[in-house]
Design an enzyme around this catalytic site. Structure first.
Site, mmCIF file in Angstrom:
data_model
loop_
_atom_site.group_PDB
_atom_site.id
_atom_site.type_symbol
_atom_site.label_atom_id
_atom_site.label_comp_id
_atom_site.label_asym_id
_atom_site.label_seq_id
_atom_site.Cartn_x
_atom_site.Cartn_y
_atom_site.Cartn_z
ATOM 1 N N LYS A 153 36.707 49.086 47.162
ATOM 2 C CA LYS A 153 35.699 48.171 46.650
ATOM 3 C C LYS A 153 34.670 48.951 45.831
ATOM 4 O O LYS A 153 34.112 49.959 46.299
ATOM 5 C CB LYS A 153 34.995 47.456 47.803
ATOM 6 C CG LYS A 153 35.901 46.534 48.619
ATOM 7 C CD LYS A 153 36.226 45.263 47.876
ATOM 8 C CE LYS A 153 36.941 44.260 48.761
ATOM 9 N NZ LYS A 153 37.193 42.977 48.097
ATOM 10 N N ASP A 177 38.890 47.071 43.357
ATOM 11 C CA ASP A 177 38.400 45.695 43.369
ATOM 12 C C ASP A 177 36.896 45.714 43.129
ATOM 13 O O ASP A 177 36.127 46.150 43.981
ATOM 14 C CB ASP A 177 38.720 45.022 44.707
ATOM 15 C CG ASP A 177 38.382 43.537 44.719
ATOM 16 O OD1 ASP A 177 37.864 43.038 43.707
ATOM 17 O OD2 ASP A 177 38.652 42.878 45.738
ATOM 18 N N GLU A 203 41.338 44.792 40.229
ATOM 19 C CA GLU A 203 41.246 43.384 40.645
ATOM 20 C C GLU A 203 39.876 42.819 40.294
ATOM 21 O O GLU A 203 38.849 43.443 40.563
ATOM 22 C CB GLU A 203 41.497 43.292 42.149
ATOM 23 C CG GLU A 203 41.564 41.876 42.683
ATOM 24 C CD GLU A 203 41.861 41.853 44.177
ATOM 25 O OE1 GLU A 203 41.509 40.831 44.815
ATOM 26 O OE2 GLU A 203 42.417 42.832 44.710
ATOM 27 N N ASP A 228 41.306 37.305 41.083
ATOM 28 C CA ASP A 228 41.034 36.854 42.445
ATOM 29 C C ASP A 228 40.097 35.653 42.375
ATOM 30 O O ASP A 228 40.535 34.511 42.406
ATOM 31 C CB ASP A 228 40.432 37.979 43.280
ATOM 32 C CG ASP A 228 40.163 37.566 44.726
ATOM 33 O OD1 ASP A 228 40.409 36.386 45.079
ATOM 34 O OD2 ASP A 228 39.695 38.398 45.517
ATOM 35 N N LYS A 250 44.525 33.478 47.637
ATOM 36 C CA LYS A 250 43.931 33.459 48.972
ATOM 37 C C LYS A 250 44.210 32.090 49.593
ATOM 38 O O LYS A 250 43.880 31.057 49.012
ATOM 39 C CB LYS A 250 42.423 33.697 48.898
ATOM 40 C CG LYS A 250 42.007 35.031 48.275
ATOM 41 C CD LYS A 250 42.194 36.177 49.234
ATOM 42 C CE LYS A 250 41.710 37.493 48.653
ATOM 43 N NZ LYS A 250 40.250 37.542 48.405
#
Length: 337
Positions: A153, A177, A203, A228, A250
């Site tokens: 992240k 991400d 991402e 995402d 998701k």
């Protein structure tokens, strides 16, 4: 079907931080659907970014409890269609849909992946996520959990320094991400160095609605980009095909396995790479994701690895990153708490 709801507080092993939020616990809701002496389980989590609390999600389902209890499950897809007219949020719909799929598979005495005519001959390895922290702490977390693929992240003033230092301590595949924290110019500029550092893809580098920025990125980044937050529901897949190289689906965001299966099919038709990701959730939600594994290019299903008080058994993620699949029907879920 009989309906029961239970709420749980999942405790994270480490404080988990991304570019827009940070937390040490995760509230989650488990839906229990029972019919003919079998029970299926589904999960959905609270999420401040999308405005959902467990209390509100429970209220949504309680409002139609009587109607659900008068419903006899035949096929999960028919149940999902019926629920789609009940003014439910996608988060609540997800939990009900996952529970219906688990119940249906148990009633058929077959795992979902077999009911979908897929095999376990080949499937992707889940990544392990490193939340934003000091560089020293991120290195320590990585050493604590040796893994073949890390999702890192980012969205800080030290992003390249973080990746460079982590690379000094691991030969694993890296995925980045940014959770929408970068600009198009930043993404394009940083991508060559990230590629040199062994990053596989980026991402959601930009905010979810920055389509013009993503048009620049998809044409000029030297790394593939995966949607995402820009890919929530079925209608988003086609637009993402013009702005990304792949999509991260998701289950909570799209409304469960039923729409996810359609999104996978549509994404394949459009030439997109397919990933399914998780929230911070228990083995209940992760076991549903696990049934999709043969259909995926990438997967992020590390939820149970990030928490210290899992509430269920089902899919097991082993220390060597392999998966042990349950023989039980459906998603193979049994609650333990």
């Amino acid at each position: 079907m009989e309906v029961r709801l239970s709420q749980h507080k999942l405790k994270l092993r480490h404080r988990f931080t991304i570019s827009r939020e940070s937390h040490e616990t995760q509230d989650t809701l488990i839906v229990h659907l029972s019919q003919d002496k079998e029970t299926g389980y589904g999960e959905t989590t609270s999420n401040p970014y999308y405005g959902h609390t467990v209390k509100n999600l429970m209220e949504e389902i309680e409002a139609i409890r009587g109607e659900i209890e008068n419903y006899t499950l035949s096929k999960p897809e028919d149940f999902h269609l019926w629920l789609s007219n009940k003014n439910l949020s996608r988060f609540a719909l997800c939990a009900l849909d996952l529970a219906a799929h688990d119940l249906y598979g148990k009633l058929q005495n077959r795992p979902l992946h077999k009911l979908w005519n897929t095999t376990l001959d080949n499937y992707p390895t889940t990544n392990y996520t490193l939340g934003i922290d000091t560089i020293e702490n991120m290195v320590a977390k990585m050493k604590e959990m040796p893994w073949p693929i890390y999702k890192i992240k980012l969205g800080t003033s030290e992003d390249l320094d973080i990746v460079r230092e982590l690379r000094e301590h691991s030969n694993a595949v890296f995925r980045i991400d940014a959770n929408g924290a970068w600009t198009a110019a930043q993404t394009i500029a940083i991508s060559p160095e990230l590629k040199k550092l062994g990053v596989e893809f980026i991402e959601q580098p930009l905010k979810a609605d920055d389509w013009s920025g993503m048009e620049q990125v998809v044409h000029h980044s030297v790394l593939p980009v995966i949607a995402d937050e820009s890919c929530l529901v079925e209608e988003d897949v086609e637009r993402c095909a013009l702005h990304f190289n792949g999509i991260n689906i998701k289950l909570t965001k799209c409304g469960g396995l039923t729409p996810a299966l359609r999104m996978i099919k549509k994404g394949r038709q459009l030439g997109l790479k397919i990933m399914v990701g998780c929230m911070t959730e228990s083995t209940v939600g992760i076991s549903a994701i696990g049934q999709l594994l043969p259909q995926l290019d990438y997967v992020d299903m590390d939820g149970p690895l990030l928490i210290s008080n899992d509430i269920a058994r089902g899919i097991e993620i082993n220390k060597d990153a392999t998966i042990t699949f349950p023989s039980l029907g459906g998603s193979g879920i049994r609650l333990i708490k």
